[in-house]
Design a protein around this motif. Structure first.
Motif, PDB file in Angstrom:
ATOM      1  N   LEU A   9       0.801  -1.051   0.067  1.00  0.00           N
ATOM      2  CA  LEU A   9       0.144   0.227   0.201  1.00  0.00           C
ATOM      3  C   LEU A   9       0.797   1.360   0.084  1.00  0.00           C
ATOM      4  N   VAL A  10       1.937   1.091   0.535  1.00  0.00           N
ATOM      5  CA  VAL A  10       2.782   2.348   0.943  1.00  0.00           C
ATOM      6  C   VAL A  10       3.455   2.499  -0.596  1.00  0.00           C
ATOM      7  N   TRP A  11       3.973   1.389  -1.124  1.00  0.00           N
ATOM      8  CA  TRP A  11       4.580   1.376  -2.546  1.00  0.00           C
ATOM      9  C   TRP A  11       3.571   2.162  -3.458  1.00  0.00           C
ATOM     10  N   ASP A  12       2.403   1.926  -3.579  1.00  0.00           N
ATOM     11  CA  ASP A  12       1.386   2.234  -4.349  1.00  0.00           C
ATOM     12  C   ASP A  12       1.226   3.705  -4.119  1.00  0.00           C
ATOM     13  N   ALA A  13       1.313   4.370  -2.833  1.00  0.00           N
ATOM     14  CA  ALA A  13       1.169   5.643  -2.367  1.00  0.00           C
ATOM     15  C   ALA A  13       2.399   6.539  -3.026  1.00  0.00           C
ATOM     16  N   ALA A  14       3.526   6.008  -2.762  1.00  0.00           N
ATOM     17  CA  ALA A  14       4.614   6.937  -3.121  1.00  0.00           C
ATOM     18  C   ALA A  14       5.913   5.787  -3.273  1.00  0.00           C
ATOM     19  N   PRO A  15       6.214   5.254  -4.203  1.00  0.00           N
ATOM     20  CA  PRO A  15       7.215   4.427  -4.438  1.00  0.00           C
ATOM     21  C   PRO A  15       8.778   5.177  -4.506  1.00  0.00           C
ATOM     22  N   GLY A  16       8.625   6.114  -5.168  1.00  0.00           N
ATOM     23  CA  GLY A  16      10.077   6.912  -5.052  1.00  0.00           C
ATOM     24  C   GLY A  16      10.496   7.228  -3.696  1.00  0.00           C
ATOM     25  N   TRP A  17       9.324   7.739  -3.009  1.00  0.00           N
ATOM     26  CA  TRP A  17       9.819   8.263  -1.637  1.00  0.00           C
ATOM     27  C   TRP A  17      10.188   7.059  -0.561  1.00  0.00           C
ATOM     28  N   LEU A  18       9.495   6.084  -0.867  1.00  0.00           N
ATOM     29  CA  LEU A  18       9.807   4.669  -0.189  1.00  0.00           C
ATOM     30  C   LEU A  18      11.183   4.432  -0.389  1.00  0.00           C
ATOM     31  N   LEU A  19      11.518   4.303  -1.583  1.00  0.00           N
ATOM     32  CA  LEU A  19      13.147   3.758  -1.811  1.00  0.00           C
ATOM     33  C   LEU A  19      14.000   4.706  -1.163  1.00  0.00           C
ATOM     34  N   LEU A  20      13.572   6.185  -1.542  1.00  0.00           N
ATOM     35  CA  LEU A  20      14.826   7.130  -0.828  1.00  0.00           C
ATOM     36  C   LEU A  20      14.671   6.924   0.683  1.00  0.00           C
ATOM     37  N   VAL A  68      18.205   6.208   2.763  1.00  0.00           N
ATOM     38  CA  VAL A  68      18.461   7.030   3.885  1.00  0.00           C
ATOM     39  C   VAL A  68      18.682   6.326   5.196  1.00  0.00           C
ATOM     40  N   THR A  69      17.721   5.633   5.669  1.00  0.00           N
ATOM     41  CA  THR A  69      17.737   4.737   6.780  1.00  0.00           C
ATOM     42  C   THR A  69      18.985   3.744   7.016  1.00  0.00           C
ATOM     43  N   LEU A  70      19.217   3.142   5.895  1.00  0.00           N
ATOM     44  CA  LEU A  70      20.372   2.309   5.781  1.00  0.00           C
ATOM     45  C   LEU A  70      21.820   3.042   5.977  1.00  0.00           C
ATOM     46  N   GLY A  71      21.719   4.164   5.367  1.00  0.00           N
ATOM     47  CA  GLY A  71      23.024   5.108   5.737  1.00  0.00           C
ATOM     48  C   GLY A  71      23.240   5.643   6.952  1.00  0.00           C
ATOM     49  N   ALA A  72      22.153   6.107   7.485  1.00  0.00           N
ATOM     50  CA  ALA A  72      22.047   6.549   8.943  1.00  0.00           C
ATOM     51  C   ALA A  72      22.454   5.473   9.983  1.00  0.00           C
ATOM     52  N   ALA A  73      21.968   4.262   9.594  1.00  0.00           N
ATOM     53  CA  ALA A  73      22.150   3.061  10.510  1.00  0.00           C
ATOM     54  C   ALA A  73      23.717   2.812  10.484  1.00  0.00           C
ATOM     55  N   LEU A  74      24.416   2.750   9.512  1.00  0.00           N
ATOM     56  CA  LEU A  74      25.652   2.573   9.283  1.00  0.00           C
ATOM     57  C   LEU A  74      26.866   3.544   9.919  1.00  0.00           C
ATOM     58  N   VAL A  75      26.484   4.678   9.750  1.00  0.00           N
ATOM     59  CA  VAL A  75      27.352   5.593  10.331  1.00  0.00           C
ATOM     60  C   VAL A  75      28.068   5.501  11.829  1.00  0.00           C
ATOM     61  N   PRO A  76      26.857   5.256  12.787  1.00  0.00           N
ATOM     62  CA  PRO A  76      27.358   5.014  14.229  1.00  0.00           C
ATOM     63  C   PRO A  76      28.275   3.954  14.150  1.00  0.00           C
ATOM     64  N   VAL A  77      28.106   2.769  13.400  1.00  0.00           N
ATOM     65  CA  VAL A  77      28.936   1.576  13.645  1.00  0.00           C
ATOM     66  C   VAL A  77      30.494   1.968  13.207  1.00  0.00           C
ATOM     67  N   ASN A  98      16.463  12.384   6.540  1.00  0.00           N
ATOM     68  CA  ASN A  98      15.526  11.325   7.011  1.00  0.00           C
ATOM     69  C   ASN A  98      14.168  11.749   7.555  1.00  0.00           C
ATOM     70  N   ARG A  99      14.256  13.043   8.030  1.00  0.00           N
ATOM     71  CA  ARG A  99      13.165  13.790   8.961  1.00  0.00           C
ATOM     72  C   ARG A  99      12.156  14.140   7.691  1.00  0.00           C
ATOM     73  N   LEU A 100      12.850  14.946   6.616  1.00  0.00           N
ATOM     74  CA  LEU A 100      12.113  15.445   5.429  1.00  0.00           C
ATOM     75  C   LEU A 100      11.336  14.114   4.838  1.00  0.00           C
ATOM     76  N   VAL A 101      12.122  13.241   4.326  1.00  0.00           N
ATOM     77  CA  VAL A 101      11.616  12.008   3.563  1.00  0.00           C
ATOM     78  C   VAL A 101      10.377  11.603   4.605  1.00  0.00           C
ATOM     79  N   ASN A 102      10.504  11.221   5.761  1.00  0.00           N
ATOM     80  CA  ASN A 102       9.687  10.770   6.674  1.00  0.00           C
ATOM     81  C   ASN A 102       8.358  11.472   6.518  1.00  0.00           C
ATOM     82  N   ARG A 103       8.529  12.707   6.645  1.00  0.00           N
ATOM     83  CA  ARG A 103       7.277  13.700   6.794  1.00  0.00           C
ATOM     84  C   ARG A 103       6.687  13.656   5.416  1.00  0.00           C
ATOM     85  N   ILE A 104       7.192  13.617   4.176  1.00  0.00           N
ATOM     86  CA  ILE A 104       6.648  13.712   3.025  1.00  0.00           C
ATOM     87  C   ILE A 104       6.023  12.080   2.730  1.00  0.00           C
ATOM     88  N   LEU A 105       6.724  11.194   3.050  1.00  0.00           N
ATOM     89  CA  LEU A 105       6.255   9.870   2.823  1.00  0.00           C
ATOM     90  C   LEU A 105       4.975   9.520   3.539  1.00  0.00           C
TER      91      LEU A 105
END
Length: 616
Positions: free
Chosen positions: A32-43, A47-56, A105-112
């Protein structure tokens, strides 16, 4: 003993299957999310993967910095080295990357979330629009609808946010595990076992909260109803005149206080259980921390490794606990999301055929009812029984009978708001079920006695009768003139752009008779071949009624018209009058024909005439 073990296995197998089935909503929700905004979901995923690896990476850079400092202190000439400067620069760069990713991440999350919430609500509204009228006459359906509205507006978005958090935490944990496996796999097992009970507590109390909320649905709807009565303008006069306000406020307060007390008791029990779990988690962390301190003291690992492992232990335990809490929360949210999908999964029974027959343009043979029976859902006795009637194109039929005789029900069958139990309703020998619903209803102009009063402008209130022609002011004006609504509109300061009703700023309310003229104009907007008028003059005065019917036959000329009225001055103009009693047709004929024979029509006409003339 064997019986007890079997019961234990059976119970937890049931919980396992239940969890899997409810988490099974997650793929459907992601679709359902993919139907709503596929591009924003991929972004968002990237972003989530990148932000998760930086602290490591930051943690590993910190370990290298500490080891570099130890080497410098042990050297003959302490000072900054190119390697140390480079590591500090990399750390600063990672900090900048982390901040950029955090804001992105905040921006994409709000838009998505905004895109998805709009899409989810539109899906709910479209489903509500597709469902049959019969659904809306069932209290069980209103429970389902209420739960879907409560869940659909919040929980799907929460699940999307939670899934992103789980993805980030899982990615970060995988990086930490990669670092920690160099130290001791058994320590990781200790950390995992110390936080596993968190998942059990979370799932157990998530279930209890959900079923508590589901059980409260009828009472919550009642509380919401009291709230609506106390705030809706249409109830204001009676609430005050009958001094109902205090009583209804107390009813609302009592219901909501019971909800609050039940919720508080559940929260207290969960807090006590969670406290025990937190203590267990602390034991696990300090056990692992003590082990790495011991190995550092013995010289088995460096100070940099101590910094790395201590930080990794703390972060890993926190992440594992966070993941388990998130999984328990995901389970709870899926329980609520299941209520959203419960509404979407309801299938309408009145549907269009796969290959619809085009509606006759124009009709040549007319409408025929053959042995029609109909029973309302949940009712034991049929409302209509053995109805047989043939209506020619352009003929005006008046339906007469006592309240509850089946007049309005018969009209609803013509529009397929319901489907008949047995028999046939045909237009030009084609069953109604063979037309698409849109095509059939576009050929029927309707004014029911409980017509809608839209809190929109006059143009919308009239133009909705023929939406494609809504902006054709000439046709809107003609419809208003035909319904006798022109004098009403001319008195309004903004004319056709005047907002009706008091719901929005600048709105103007109308009397019942004025509203009925607007509703009648909406019916006249339609260029449909069939016109249904259910009590079209019920709220207009005698002079307005006389004026309206001076033009009525001209306005309905060429249209098959069905007219329901308790005023026999209105009924007399029909080509034929059909009398219904207890769901059956008992008399058919013109006014003169029915008056010439002793029957229900003649009886009702004479009683009404006597009331006007003051006889008896």
């Amino acid at each position: 003993m064997r019986s007890t073990f079997s019961t234990f296995v059976s119970r937890y197998r049931r919980y396992y299957i239940e969890i899997l089935s409810l988490l099974g909503n997650t793929p459907r929700l992601i679709h359902l999310v993919w139907d709503a905004a596929p591009g924003w979901l991929l972004l968002r995923i990237a972003v989530t993967l990148g932000a998760a690896l930086v602290p490591v990476v930051q943690l590993y850079i910190s370990k290298l910095v500490v080891d570099q400092v130890v080497l410098i202190l042990a050297s003959d000439a302490p000072g900054f080295t190119p390697s140390l400067i480079m590591l500090v620069g990399v750390g600063f760069g990672l900090l900048l990357v982390q901040e950029v990713l955090s804001q992105l991440n905040r921006l994409v999350n709000r838009i998505l979330n905004d895109q998805f919430l709009l899409h989810a609500n539109v899906q709910l509204l479209q489903q509500a629009m597709r469902l049959d009228l019969a659904h809306y006459e069932s209290s069980e359906f209103h429970d389902v609808l209420n739960r879907a509205q409560q869940s659909g507006s919040n929980y799907p978005v929460r699940v999307v946010e939670l899934l992103a958090r789980i993805l980030g935490s899982g990615t970060r944990l995988a990086g930490l595990l990669t670092l920690l496996l160099r130290f001791s796999p058994s320590v990781m097992l200790l950390l995992l076992l110390s936080v596993l009970p968190t998942l059990w507590v979370g799932i157990r109390y998530s279930q209890r909260r959900f079923w508590m909320s589901r059980r409260q649905t009828p009472s919550r709807r009642l509380a919401d109803y009291f709230y609506e009565v106390l705030t809706d303008p249409k109830y204001v006069k009676e609430v005050r005149l009958f001094n109902l306000g205090h009583h209804m406020v107390e009813q609302y307060r009592t219901i909501r206080q019971e909800f609050n007390q039940e919720s508080r008791r559940l929260a207290q029990r969960q807090s006590l259980a969670q406290l025990s779990i937190e203590l267990l988690g602390g034991v696990g962390f300090y056990g692992a921390y003590g082990l790495v301190l011991w190995q550092t003291i013995r010289g088995l690992v460096t100070l940099g490794d101590l910094t790395l492992y201590a930080g990794a232990f703390q972060q890993a335990q926190s992440l594992i606990e966070s993941l388990l809490v998130s999984l328990a929360t995901l389970y709870e949210y899926n329980l609520y999301v299941s209520q959203y999908f419960e509404l979407l999964d309801i299938a309408p029974e009145v549907t269009s055929p796969p290959q619809p027959h085009p509606f006759p343009q124009p009709m040549t043979r007319g409408l025929q009812l053959r042995d029609v029976y109909f029973t309302y859902p949940g009712s034991e006795q049929p409302t209509l029984k053995g109805i047989n009637l043939t209506v020619a194109p352009g003929e005006c039929i008046a339906l007469v009978g006592l309240n509850g005789s089946g007049k309005t029900t018969l009209l609803k069958l013509f529009t397929r708001l319901y489907d008949i139990d047995r028999g046939a309703i045909e237009i030009d020998d084609i069953p109604l079920q063979q037309f698409s619903l849109g095509d059939l209803r576009s050929q029927i102009g309707v004014l029911f006695q409980d017509f809608a009063r839209y809190a929109l402008d006059v143009q919308d209130n009239i133009g909705f009768g023929n939406l494609p022609q809504r902006d054709d002011m000439e046709q809107v004006t003609q419809a208003a003139d035909g319904a006798g609504a022109i004098p009403v509109i001319e008195q309004l300061e903004e004319g056709y752009q005047t907002i009706l009703g008091k719901m929005f700023a600048g709105g103007v309310d109308l009397s019942g008779g004025q509203w009925q003229k607007i509703g009648l104009a909406r019916a006249f907007m339609s260029d449909a071949q069939i016109l249904i008028l259910d009590e079209p003059t019920a709220a207009v005065d005698a002079i307005a009624e006389h004026d309206l019917f001076q033009r009525f036959r001209h306005l309905t000329q060429g249209k098959m018209t069905f007219l329901v009225s308790h005023r026999f001055s209105t009924v007399r103009m029909a080509d034929r009058i059909v009398v219904l009693e207890q769901g059956k047709i008992t008399e058919v004929g013109t006014h003169d024909q029915l008056m010439a024979q002793p029957g229900r029509y003649a009886e009702m006409f004479e009683l009404q005439a006597e009331s006007y003339l003051g006889k008896g």
